[in-house]
Design an enzyme around this catalytic site. Structure first.
Site, PDB file in Angstrom:
ATOM      1  CE  LYS A  78      -8.161 -72.489  65.469  1.00 59.37           C
ATOM      2  NZ  LYS A  78      -8.572 -72.621  66.881  1.00 59.37           N
TER       3      LYS A  78
ATOM      4  CD  GLU B 110     -18.458 -71.600  78.449  1.00 61.62           C
ATOM      5  OE1 GLU B 110     -17.565 -71.138  77.716  1.00 61.62           O
ATOM      6  OE2 GLU B 110     -19.469 -72.212  77.996  1.00 61.62           O
TER       7      GLU B 110
ATOM      8  NE  ARG C  75     -20.885 -70.475  76.655  1.00 61.05           N
ATOM      9  CZ  ARG C  75     -21.269 -70.841  75.424  1.00 61.05           C
ATOM     10  NH1 ARG C  75     -21.726 -69.930  74.579  1.00 61.05           N
ATOM     11  NH2 ARG C  75     -21.214 -72.094  75.044  1.00 61.05           N
TER      12      ARG C  75
END
Length: 635
Positions: free
Chosen positions: A287, A374, A402
């Site tokens: 990343k 979640e 969610r």
């Protein structure tokens, strides 16, 4: 006229030429893409490190597949900037995340290359399995399907539901696991540890090749001893090659491979196409790759503020203004944890977004980052709550959706005092419709036992959290991604179901829920000399202050309700319901809220103005309401 700075990107009307580009051209294109991304960050905040990490992967995919007909799903969609640059959108790329410009996520309205508006993590494998199944049933088996999913999103429960289904169906499918050791923050959980073991296996550094060559020389015959030897051979191979988790699910595992070597990825993507059934290609990337500061600090550079690069050193443009609500929420959580050892905080891969790093450092044993899970976060909180703990679930409004079933079944139905801190409630400006937190008022207030509130001032947020932690029922506190309004007075104590009158007026009343109080006060001041307007800080949508509703409508006055949420099922609806229950005249109620449609991306102030929620538009609605009442009484 050819763009001299980025000639390869400027010449792409779509991605088809990439199939004929040499390795040198593809690597040159990678350099151009990174330059475009760095230039973008000089003008505005945008997703950065994640896009830098997938440049070579994007080029390899588009050089091996034709995604005008083949299928490509990016999970999560904030990493599609390189994809947009090579699919004919280079000339509009400078408009990304601005009103009327390109969306910062895939958008089917922009291009045939974008199939889904993917702003939430985890669903790429499910939709890809569905796409492949549909193509098989529609006799379009030649179309290839690829899902790209990050290691941070991979632990989502829906991913394993999809893998379970994919292995059973057995349809051809390529799942690219983009493993960069990161979610938005650093990954957590045992799945991350499993991927670390796969990546760290010493056989991948060269020994693997020699050992597997040796194993391939072991014959397989028919007697029991030889069958046992054959089973041992396969077991050792599995141990060396890794990926047993996927192989046992019926998904061929390949990798891990270098995700920044375009030629290598092309080779393995061709292998995936030739392999029948579902295949998982494990690709290792970095990343922030290609820009040293982003690679060294990918958390900060996930969505950094605009900065100028000075010789490889990013110089951030400092924003001015009052601290945001998120900062006040973090401080309030920290103080609550200091006071009460029962208080815990749970987040879902959003430690940085919720500014919780200081809380994590000070209370590591009571800080829980469950990853992008979640549903688990809410059920986990319910379990803690049942033991006598007082958990705070700190999750963005858009992501809390969610966990809807767990809010219902595990929390509200059990009447457990879980506290929901709903950050980014309201408009999230350049992030657009996938991230606007505009539905929580409607989806939370309908549950029995639930208490729902929103601060109008910065000082009220810690007061509301303190109150919520004393309740015997679940409670939610919503606040936007915006600077918090500082009160010029000492706010009244928080009493459940009671609003605060900021000022009274003889002509009408503006009733604001949450952060819209700032616009309400500004509109009332703007109308000074024309109309005598009262202003109410509603504080609660459930239970709503019935006495405040009745008082607002006394003596034939009009009422304008304000909320940074949807007009359907929102605060205005709650106000109207209360008025009806009290048999009050509802004709003078005007509900100002976001329209019953998906709001696009843009500057927050501009989006508020377009939705009649700026102080100027609110004042105009008040003038029209007063004129309407005047005409009805013959004035």
């Amino acid at each position: 006229m050819t763009d001299q700075k980025h000639p390869l990107l400027a010449g792409l009307q779509d991605a088809t030429p990439l199939a004929n580009w040499s390795s040198a051209q593809l690597n040159d294109a990678a350099v151009e893409i990174r330059d475009v991304l760095c230039n973008l960050l000089a003008t505005r905040t945008a997703h950065f490190a994640s896009n830098l990490g997938v440049v070579e992967l994007c080029l390899a995919l588009h050089s091996e597949f034709d995604f005008r007909t083949d299928r490509l799903i990016w999970d999560t969609g904030h990493q599609v900037y390189p994809h947009k640059l090579v699919t004919g959108r280079y000339d509009r790329f400078e408009t990304i995340r601005t009103a009327g410009g390109l969306m910062g996520y895939p958008n089917p309205h922009e291009s045939v290359y974008d199939l889904f508006m993917t702003g939430h993590a985890g669903c790429s494998v499910s939709t890809a399995v569905g796409l492949r199944s549909g193509d098989v049933l529609m006799d379009q088996k030649d179309r290839r399907t690829v899902a790209v999913i990050g290691d941070g999103a991979f632990p989502c429960g829906v991913v394993f539901e999809a893998l379970n289904n994919a292995g059973e169906l057995g349809d051809d499918l390529t799942i690219v696991l983009n493993d960069n050791k990161m979610s938005i923050c650093h990954r957590t959980g045992s799945v991350a540890q499993y991927l670390d073991r796969l990546r760290g296996n010493p056989f991948y550094t060269g020994l693997k090749h020699e050992v597997t060559k040796l194993l391939d020389r072991v014959p397989m015959f028919g007697d029991p001893a030889e069958r046992l030897l054959a089973q041992m051979k396969e077991g050792v191979k599995a141990g060396l090659l890794g990926g047993m988790l996927f192989e046992e699910l019926g998904i061929r595992y390949i990798g891990p491979i270098d995700g920044h070597d375009i030629a290598l990825m092309q080779k393995y993507l061709r292998l995936c196409k030739e392999t029948p059934g579902p295949v998982l290609l494990h690709v290792v990337t970095e990343k922030g790759h290609g820009y040293k500061p982003a690679a060294e600090d990918p958390v900060f550079f996930h969505t950094p503020p605009a900065f100028e690069d000075r010789g490889g050193t990013p110089v951030t443009r400092r924003s001015e203004g009052c601290p945001p609500y998120t900062t006040h929420a973090r401080d309030a959580i920290g103080k609550a944890m200091e006071r009460d050892s029962r208080v815990t905080v749970i987040t879902a891969a959003m430690c940085q977004g919720n500014k919780l790093e200081p809380v994590r450092e000070k209370f590591p044993e009571r800080f829980f980052d469950v990853g992008i899970c979640e549903s688990h976060a809410v059920a986990f909180a319910a379990g803690q709550c049942k033991t006598g703990m007082r958990p705070i679930v700190d999750i963005y409004s858009t992501f809390l959706q969610r966990s809807y079933d767990q809010i219902f079944q595990e929390v509200a139905l059990q009447d457990l005092p879980v506290v929901f801190m709903m950050d980014r409630a309201g408009l999230t400006a350049p992030d657009g419709p996938t991230h606007h937190g505009v539905y929580d008022i409607g989806y939370m207030r309908l549950f029995p036992n639930m208490v729902m509130m929103a601060p109008g001032y910065a000082q009220e947020l810690p007061m509301m959290l303190d109150k919520a932690l004393t309740l015997d029922h679940p409670a939610g506190i919503r606040y936007p991604k915006a600077s918090a309004l500082e009160a010029s007075h000492t706010p009244a104590p928080i009493e459940v179901g009671k609003a605060e009158w900021i000022r009274e007026g003889t002509d009408g009343t503006i009733v604001a829920y949450g952060a819209m109080l700032e616009q309400a006060i500004a509109a009332a001041e703007q109308l000074s000399g024309e109309l005598d307007m009262g202003v109410v800080n509603a504080r609660f949508v459930k239970p709503i202050d019935a006495e405040m509703v009745a008082k607002s409508l006394e003596d034939g006055r009009f009422v304008v309700t304000l909320e940074e949420g949807t007009v359907v099922g929102g605060f205005g609806s709650a106000f109207l319901e209360s008025a009806v229950d009290q048999r009050l005249d509802t004709r003078a109620i005007h509900r100002l809220a976001l329209p019953d449609e998906f709001v696009l991306h843009g500057d927050r102030s501009q989006l508020l103005d377009e939705s009649q929620l700026s102080s100027n538009k609110i004042a105009q609605v008040c003038r029209e309401a007063a004129s309407e009442i005047g005409s009805q009484v013959g004035v």
